[in-house]
Design an enzyme around this catalytic site. Structure first.
Site, PDB file in Angstrom:
ATOM      1  N   HIS A  57       0.886  -1.235   0.142  1.00  0.00           N
ATOM      2  CA  HIS A  57      -0.001  -0.115   0.080  1.00  0.00           C
ATOM      3  C   HIS A  57       0.972   1.127   0.052  1.00  0.00           C
ATOM      4  CE1 HIS A  57      -3.835  -2.123   1.799  1.00  0.00           C
ATOM      5  NE2 HIS A  57      -3.288  -2.615   0.614  1.00  0.00           N
ATOM      6  N   GLU A  59       0.978   3.820   1.869  1.00  0.00           N
ATOM      7  CA  GLU A  59       1.746   4.102   3.205  1.00  0.00           C
ATOM      8  C   GLU A  59       2.988   3.061   3.677  1.00  0.00           C
ATOM      9  OE1 GLU A  59      -1.487   3.580   2.720  1.00  0.00           O
ATOM     10  OE2 GLU A  59      -2.812   4.278   4.075  1.00  0.00           O
ATOM     11  N   CYS A  87      -5.908   1.846   6.145  1.00  0.00           N
ATOM     12  CA  CYS A  87      -6.505   0.596   6.422  1.00  0.00           C
ATOM     13  C   CYS A  87      -6.055   0.148   7.735  1.00  0.00           C
ATOM     14  CB  CYS A  87      -6.364  -0.243   5.123  1.00  0.00           C
ATOM     15  SG  CYS A  87      -4.744  -1.008   5.186  1.00  0.00           S
ATOM     16  N   CYS A  90      -2.215  -0.553   7.506  1.00  0.00           N
ATOM     17  CA  CYS A  90      -1.314   0.638   7.536  1.00  0.00           C
ATOM     18  C   CYS A  90      -1.401   1.438   8.653  1.00  0.00           C
ATOM     19  CB  CYS A  90      -1.700   1.508   6.334  1.00  0.00           C
ATOM     20  SG  CYS A  90      -1.209   0.570   4.699  1.00  0.00           S
TER      21      CYS A  90
END
Ligand SMILES: [Zn+2]
Length: 155
Positions: A57, A59, A87, A90
């Site tokens: 992701h 991040e 999420c 993260c």
């Protein structure tokens, strides 16, 4: 976190640039930058398709990037700017990296763990709590996602 609204918008625009890189690879357009003392020390975008990595992701890529540039796993005194609410994974990673400030653009009602589904960043049971601000360039951050899903449905 003592950045002005103009500065926050400028950093969020950089996160949006990262989201556009994801878009070029035809993946969910989320972007992230990590800022320390007014300088970007880490950048990332969703790269699940590009790298075929389930956990890549925006991040996570930005945290890895900042860890390398700081030569440290601790990202104290940093602010993470991300276009969409983090999420569960993260939000956990933000805590593990000891990032004290998070600014995100638009909420994610389906997966968000920074206020929507869960509130991991400010949960008092966890030893690391994060200052969270939302709504910076919210419309731009939401629009790039909506366009992506609209186009995908057409295909
Ligand atoms: Zn995530």
């Amino acid at each position: 976190m003592d950045y002005t609204v103009e500065e926050k918008e400028a950093f969020m625009r950089e996160a949006l640039r990262e989201a556009e890189i994801a878009l070029k690879h035809d993946e969910i357009p989320i972007g992230c930058v990590i800022v320390k003392d007014g300088e970007i020390i880490g950048r990332g975008h969703n790269a699940r398709e590009e790298l075929q990595r389930a956990v890549m992701h925006a991040e996570i890529m930005a945290i890895e990037n900042a860890n390398v540039s700081e030569e440290s796993w601790r990202l104290l005194d940093c602010t993470l700017f991300v276009t969409i609410e983090p999420c569960v994974m993260c939000s956990g990673a933000i805590g593990l990296a000891r990032i004290p400030n998070v600014v995100y653009g638009a909420k994610n009602q389906k997966f968000g763990a920074a206020g929507s589904l869960y509130d991991i960043l400010t949960d008092e049971r966890l030893n690391h709590r994060v200052e969270v601000e939302t709504g910076i360039l919210e419309d731009d951050c939401a629009a790039i996602m909506q366009d992506f899903f609209r186009n995908r449905r057409k295909k």
